[in-house]
Design a protein around this motif. Structure first.
Motif, PDB file in Angstrom:
ATOM      1  N   ASP A 174       0.842  -1.199   0.000  1.00 59.11           N
ATOM      2  CA  ASP A 174       0.000   0.000   0.000  1.00 59.11           C
ATOM      3  C   ASP A 174       0.869   1.239   0.000  1.00 59.11           C
ATOM      4  O   ASP A 174       1.963   1.243   0.567  1.00 59.11           O
ATOM      5  N   THR A 175       0.357   2.294  -0.607  1.00 62.57           N
ATOM      6  CA  THR A 175       1.025   3.588  -0.567  1.00 62.57           C
ATOM      7  C   THR A 175       0.879   4.160   0.833  1.00 62.57           C
ATOM      8  O   THR A 175      -0.212   4.178   1.390  1.00 62.57           O
ATOM      9  N   LEU A 176       1.977   4.606   1.389  1.00 60.62           N
ATOM     10  CA  LEU A 176       1.964   5.159   2.737  1.00 60.62           C
ATOM     11  C   LEU A 176       1.985   6.682   2.715  1.00 60.62           C
ATOM     12  O   LEU A 176       1.277   7.332   3.469  1.00 60.62           O
ATOM     13  N   SER A 177       2.822   7.256   1.830  1.00 63.42           N
ATOM     14  CA  SER A 177       2.857   8.719   1.732  1.00 63.42           C
ATOM     15  C   SER A 177       3.225   9.135   0.314  1.00 63.42           C
ATOM     16  O   SER A 177       3.874   8.405  -0.427  1.00 63.42           O
ATOM     17  N   VAL A 178       2.769  10.352  -0.033  1.00 64.02           N
ATOM     18  CA  VAL A 178       2.990  10.907  -1.359  1.00 64.02           C
ATOM     19  C   VAL A 178       3.594  12.294  -1.187  1.00 64.02           C
ATOM     20  O   VAL A 178       3.185  13.051  -0.301  1.00 64.02           O
ATOM     21  N   SER A 179       4.568  12.623  -2.051  1.00 66.38           N
ATOM     22  CA  SER A 179       5.221  13.930  -1.964  1.00 66.38           C
ATOM     23  C   SER A 179       4.310  15.006  -2.555  1.00 66.38           C
ATOM     24  O   SER A 179       3.274  14.708  -3.154  1.00 66.38           O
TER      25      SER A 179
ATOM     26  N   TYR B  44      10.536   4.858  -0.879  1.00 64.03           N
ATOM     27  CA  TYR B  44      10.607   4.533  -2.299  1.00 64.03           C
ATOM     28  C   TYR B  44      11.469   5.560  -3.003  1.00 64.03           C
ATOM     29  O   TYR B  44      11.291   6.774  -2.824  1.00 64.03           O
ATOM     30  N   ASP B  45      12.401   5.083  -3.814  1.00 60.70           N
ATOM     31  CA  ASP B  45      13.276   5.956  -4.591  1.00 60.70           C
ATOM     32  C   ASP B  45      12.963   5.730  -6.063  1.00 60.70           C
ATOM     33  O   ASP B  45      13.308   4.690  -6.629  1.00 60.70           O
ATOM     34  N   ALA B  46      12.305   6.680  -6.697  1.00 57.22           N
ATOM     35  CA  ALA B  46      11.884   6.540  -8.091  1.00 57.22           C
ATOM     36  C   ALA B  46      13.065   6.425  -9.045  1.00 57.22           C
ATOM     37  O   ALA B  46      12.903   5.946 -10.165  1.00 57.22           O
ATOM     38  N   THR B  47      14.253   6.815  -8.622  1.00 56.45           N
ATOM     39  CA  THR B  47      15.424   6.729  -9.500  1.00 56.45           C
ATOM     40  C   THR B  47      16.128   5.383  -9.393  1.00 56.45           C
ATOM     41  O   THR B  47      17.079   5.131 -10.124  1.00 56.45           O
ATOM     42  N   ASN B  48      15.674   4.497  -8.490  1.00 55.85           N
ATOM     43  CA  ASN B  48      16.360   3.220  -8.278  1.00 55.85           C
ATOM     44  C   ASN B  48      15.334   2.088  -8.206  1.00 55.85           C
ATOM     45  O   ASN B  48      15.153   1.467  -7.161  1.00 55.85           O
ATOM     46  N   THR B  49      14.670   1.805  -9.316  1.00 56.00           N
ATOM     47  CA  THR B  49      13.604   0.803  -9.291  1.00 56.00           C
ATOM     48  C   THR B  49      14.123  -0.597  -9.019  1.00 56.00           C
ATOM     49  O   THR B  49      13.442  -1.398  -8.385  1.00 56.00           O
ATOM     50  N   ILE B  50      15.327  -0.914  -9.469  1.00 55.80           N
ATOM     51  CA  ILE B  50      15.892  -2.247  -9.197  1.00 55.80           C
ATOM     52  C   ILE B  50      16.185  -2.392  -7.711  1.00 55.80           C
ATOM     53  O   ILE B  50      15.873  -3.401  -7.096  1.00 55.80           O
ATOM     54  N   GLY B  51      16.755  -1.366  -7.107  1.00 55.91           N
ATOM     55  CA  GLY B  51      17.025  -1.396  -5.671  1.00 55.91           C
ATOM     56  C   GLY B  51      15.742  -1.478  -4.857  1.00 55.91           C
ATOM     57  O   GLY B  51      15.691  -2.128  -3.823  1.00 55.91           O
ATOM     58  N   ASN B  52      14.696  -0.828  -5.328  1.00 51.48           N
ATOM     59  CA  ASN B  52      13.411  -0.890  -4.625  1.00 51.48           C
ATOM     60  C   ASN B  52      12.859  -2.306  -4.614  1.00 51.48           C
ATOM     61  O   ASN B  52      12.335  -2.756  -3.603  1.00 51.48           O
ATOM     62  N   GLN B  53      12.933  -3.001  -5.745  1.00 45.55           N
ATOM     63  CA  GLN B  53      12.435  -4.372  -5.804  1.00 45.55           C
ATOM     64  C   GLN B  53      13.233  -5.268  -4.874  1.00 45.55           C
ATOM     65  O   GLN B  53      12.678  -6.110  -4.173  1.00 45.55           O
ATOM     66  N   ALA B  54      14.547  -5.088  -4.829  1.00 45.89           N
ATOM     67  CA  ALA B  54      15.382  -5.873  -3.919  1.00 45.89           C
ATOM     68  C   ALA B  54      15.006  -5.575  -2.469  1.00 45.89           C
ATOM     69  O   ALA B  54      14.985  -6.481  -1.629  1.00 45.89           O
ATOM     70  N   GLN B  55      14.686  -4.328  -2.184  1.00 40.84           N
ATOM     71  CA  GLN B  55      14.284  -3.942  -0.827  1.00 40.84           C
ATOM     72  C   GLN B  55      12.970  -4.619  -0.448  1.00 40.84           C
ATOM     73  O   GLN B  55      12.823  -5.143   0.658  1.00 40.84           O
ATOM     74  N   VAL B  56      12.003  -4.655  -1.365  1.00 41.55           N
ATOM     75  CA  VAL B  56      10.722  -5.310  -1.109  1.00 41.55           C
ATOM     76  C   VAL B  56      10.933  -6.803  -0.872  1.00 41.55           C
ATOM     77  O   VAL B  56      10.348  -7.387   0.053  1.00 41.55           O
TER      78      VAL B  56
ATOM     79  N   THR C 205       6.409   8.321  -1.991  1.00 39.36           N
ATOM     80  CA  THR C 205       7.702   8.370  -1.298  1.00 39.36           C
ATOM     81  C   THR C 205       7.867   7.233  -0.293  1.00 39.36           C
ATOM     82  O   THR C 205       8.987   6.916   0.082  1.00 39.36           O
ATOM     83  N   GLU C 206       6.741   6.655   0.147  1.00 33.85           N
ATOM     84  CA  GLU C 206       6.822   5.544   1.094  1.00 33.85           C
ATOM     85  C   GLU C 206       5.712   4.535   0.793  1.00 33.85           C
ATOM     86  O   GLU C 206       4.602   4.906   0.428  1.00 33.85           O
ATOM     87  N   TYR C 207       6.084   3.279   0.981  1.00 32.24           N
ATOM     88  CA  TYR C 207       5.131   2.180   0.857  1.00 32.24           C
ATOM     89  C   TYR C 207       5.142   1.375   2.149  1.00 32.24           C
ATOM     90  O   TYR C 207       6.074   1.468   2.945  1.00 32.24           O
ATOM     91  N   THR C 208       4.114   0.572   2.323  1.00 29.03           N
ATOM     92  CA  THR C 208       4.105  -0.406   3.400  1.00 29.03           C
ATOM     93  C   THR C 208       3.850  -1.770   2.764  1.00 29.03           C
ATOM     94  O   THR C 208       3.015  -1.900   1.872  1.00 29.03           O
ATOM     95  N   VAL C 209       4.621  -2.762   3.205  1.00 30.31           N
ATOM     96  CA  VAL C 209       4.432  -4.138   2.752  1.00 30.31           C
ATOM     97  C   VAL C 209       3.678  -4.850   3.865  1.00 30.31           C
ATOM     98  O   VAL C 209       4.118  -4.853   5.012  1.00 30.31           O
TER      99      VAL C 209
END
Length: 172
Positions: free
Chosen positions: A82-87, A127-139, A93-97
């Motif tokens: 879920d989306t947690l916060s939006v800029s 969430y870092d929109a410039t690092n989508t690969i890193g975000n998936q690894a984080q999830v 900018t933040e998600y919750t798993v």
């Protein structure tokens, strides 16, 4: 040099003990759960890790159910995001798993040993929109961590159910 190593090890051990850190221990499950068959929706890491943890607690994990074999049924084991916060620029900018698991345990005759339980867990991440690969690894890492925590939570619930006995009638 050897003395320095021993002293450092002792200081680290004492520091960890002082902060409340303890290794996870196996659960003491009741005799009615010493032989168990697992039925996990989707199988995967939860089933594999739970089987390993049960075996570490002295439980014999059976391939099939039957007389004298408890059945741990997990019909729901699902992740959600879920989306947690939006800029201000309407960017996330933040998600919750989230991780939800429902389970129950029956004996070999179909009688409830543990009624249906639901456990919900979640972790937040930036969430870092410039690092989508890193975000998936984080999830994926968050999901692994939640899975490990879920296994421990299930074991603690099973142990608590075994320790819980109905109150004896009062005698006068």
């Amino acid at each position: 040099m050897n003395r320095l190593f021993r002293a450092s090890l002792l200081v680290c051990t004492l520091a960890l003990a002082a902060c409340g850190f303890h290794l996870r221990q196996s659960a003491a499950l009741p005799a009615s759960m010493q032989r168990m068959h697992l039925s996990v929706s989707g199988g995967g890491d939860l089933q594999r890790n739970l089987a390993r943890a049960l075996e570490g607690s002295g439980v014999t994990v059976e391939d099939e159910g039957g007389p004298g074999i408890a059945e741990l049924k997990i019909p729901v084991a699902q992740f959600g995001t879920d989306t947690l916060s939006v800029s201000g620029g309407a960017r996330v900018t933040e998600y919750t798993v989230r991780y939800q698991v429902r389970f129950d345990v029956e004996d070999g005759a179909g009688q409830a040993l543990v009624p249906e339980q639901r456990i919900d867990m979640s972790r937040d991440y930036s969430y870092d929109a410039t690092n989508t690969i890193g975000n998936q690894a984080q999830v994926e890492e968050i999901q692994r961590s939640l899975n490990d925590d879920m296994v421990q939570a299930i074991l603690f619930r099973l142990q608590a159910a075994g320790n819980h006995s109905p109150a004896a009638p009062a005698t006068h």
